[in-house]
Design an enzyme around this catalytic site. Structure first.
Site, PDB file in Angstrom:
ATOM      1  CD  GLU A  19      -3.182  -2.360   7.424  1.00  0.00           C
ATOM      2  OE1 GLU A  19      -2.203  -2.707   6.770  1.00  0.00           O
ATOM      3  OE2 GLU A  19      -3.653  -1.210   7.363  1.00  0.00           O
TER       4      GLU A  19
ATOM      5  CB  SER B 262       5.710  -1.848  11.839  1.00  0.00           C
ATOM      6  OG  SER B 262       5.364  -0.484  12.052  1.00  0.00           O
TER       7      SER B 262
ATOM      8  CG  HIS C 299      -5.676   1.951   5.445  1.00  0.00           C
ATOM      9  ND1 HIS C 299      -5.198   2.884   6.326  1.00  0.00           N
ATOM     10  CD2 HIS C 299      -4.673   1.074   5.223  1.00  0.00           C
ATOM     11  CE1 HIS C 299      -3.935   2.577   6.617  1.00  0.00           C
ATOM     12  NE2 HIS C 299      -3.592   1.488   5.956  1.00  0.00           N
TER      13      HIS C 299
ATOM     14  CE  LYS D 228       0.021   3.163   4.908  1.00  0.00           C
ATOM     15  NZ  LYS D 228       0.155   3.249   6.354  1.00  0.00           N
TER      16      LYS D 228
ATOM     17  CG  ASN E 122      -1.702   1.242   1.416  1.00  0.00           C
ATOM     18  OD1 ASN E 122      -1.733   2.086   0.515  1.00  0.00           O
ATOM     19  ND2 ASN E 122      -2.356   1.385   2.552  1.00  0.00           N
TER      20      ASN E 122
ATOM     21  CD  GLU F  97      -2.684   5.548   6.873  1.00  0.00           C
ATOM     22  OE1 GLU F  97      -2.718   5.612   5.633  1.00  0.00           O
ATOM     23  OE2 GLU F  97      -1.738   5.025   7.504  1.00  0.00           O
TER      24      GLU F  97
ATOM     25  N   GLY G 200       2.998   2.329  10.697  1.00  0.00           N
ATOM     26  CA  GLY G 200       3.957   3.408  10.502  1.00  0.00           C
ATOM     27  C   GLY G 200       4.695   3.814  11.764  1.00  0.00           C
TER      28      GLY G 200
HETATM   29  P1  13P Z   1       3.314   0.319   7.615  1.00  0.00           P
HETATM   30  O1  13P Z   1       3.807  -0.983   7.013  1.00  0.00           O
HETATM   31  O2  13P Z   1       4.060   1.514   7.099  1.00  0.00           O
HETATM   32  O3  13P Z   1       3.231   0.246   9.099  1.00  0.00           O
HETATM   33  O4  13P Z   1       1.802   0.506   7.080  1.00  0.00           O
HETATM   34  C1  13P Z   1       0.899  -0.528   7.197  1.00  0.00           C
HETATM   35  C2  13P Z   1      -0.328  -0.152   6.463  1.00  0.00           C
HETATM   36  O5  13P Z   1      -1.076   0.721   6.871  1.00  0.00           O
HETATM   37  C3  13P Z   1      -0.612  -0.855   5.216  1.00  0.00           C
HETATM   38  O6  13P Z   1      -1.911  -0.597   4.767  1.00  0.00           O
END
Ligand code: 13P
Length: 256
Positions: free
Chosen positions: A170, A215, A98, A14, A12, A100, A176
């Site tokens: 997640e 992560s 997601h 982002k 992803n 976010e 992150g």
């Molecule tokens: P990270 O791997 O950067 O922690 O992000 C995970 C994520 O949100 C994937 O959709």
């Protein structure tokens, strides 16, 4: 991971990328990742790059998708992008729910369920994300939160819809942050989710692809993916670095 269940490692991106940087990354991935039976590799990119993914990845064994989708198929919805549009670029997947999107853009369970339906209606496989915040985990509410997020989709779409969907756990506190859920923490939530689906249909639950995200790095991927109910990963930061994403994909491959 369990033999016989479809597995997936999805990047992803982002809101990262540029045409030039993407091209370098995609060419490197194409050179290193070869199709493996029962294991898919995917990249979910911002909308403006879907044409680039389609041009660059077609025929490579790496598939691609979008990071969200409108719940509507057409109409006066300024700024939105619909399933039929995403489909025209050859996408296989659309991420829905997601954290976010839930946290920063106010998408609630009902909106996420409607987006899930929109993806399936348009021939896309939804990657439904669920996960708790740190506060919710510390309160002991993890199962209640992810259970509610899953139920919102089950109630609207019905359990049969999970035959052509992917579920991703997640934990918000691991995204992150460099804090990964331990393999045991991930396995416990994955098992909970699979059992919740099994209460409605055991066969669908047994076949459901369940990803862990938060992560995931080359150094922890094997341990996470080795858990019996973890069928791959949804990868953020490490998906922006070719050698890291390839190493994570190879970790999945090594467990095939
Ligand atoms: P990270 O791997 O950067 O922690 O992000 C995970 C994520 O949100 C994937 O959709």
């Amino acid at each position: 991971m369990k033999a016989g269940r479809a597995r997936l490692v999805a990047g992803n991106w982002k809101m990262h990328g540029s045409l030039a940087a993407n091209q370098r990354l995609l060419v490197a991935l194409k050179g290193s990742l070869k199709p493996v039976s029962g294991l898919d590799y995917a990249i979910c990119a911002p909308f403006p790059y879907l044409a680039q993914l389609s041009d660059t990845l077609a025929g490579s064994g790496i598939v691609w998708g979008a990071q969200t989708i409108s719940e509507h198929d057409v109409g006066a919805y300024t700024g939105e992008v619909s399933g039929p549009m995403i489909r025209e670029f050859g996408c296989r997947y659309a991420i829905v729910g997601h954290s976010e999107r839930r946290q920063l853009y106010g998408e609630g369970d009902a909106a996420v369920a409607a987006k899930f339906m929109a993806a399936q209606r348009n021939g896309l496989t939804p990657i439904l994300c669920v996960g708790e915040t740190l506060e919710q985990r510390e309160r002991g509410d993890t199962e209640a939160v992810v259970g509610r997020q899953l139920d919102a989709v089950l109630n609207l779409a019905g359990v049969a819809a999970l035959r052509s969907a992917v579920l991703a756990y997640e934990p918000v506190w691991a995204i992150g942050t460099g804090k990964t859920a331990s393999a045991a923490q991930a396995q416990a939530v994955h098992q909970f989710l699979r059992e919740r689906v099994a209460k409605q249909d055991g066969e669908i639950a047994a076949g459901l692809t369940l990803l862990y995200g938060g992560s995931v790095k080359p150094g922890n991927a094997v341990e996470l993916f080795a858990q019996p109910d973890v069928d791959g990963g949804l990868i953020g930061g490490a998906a922006l670095v070719a050698e890291d994403f390839v190493a994570i994909c190879k970790a999945a491959e090594s467990l095939a």
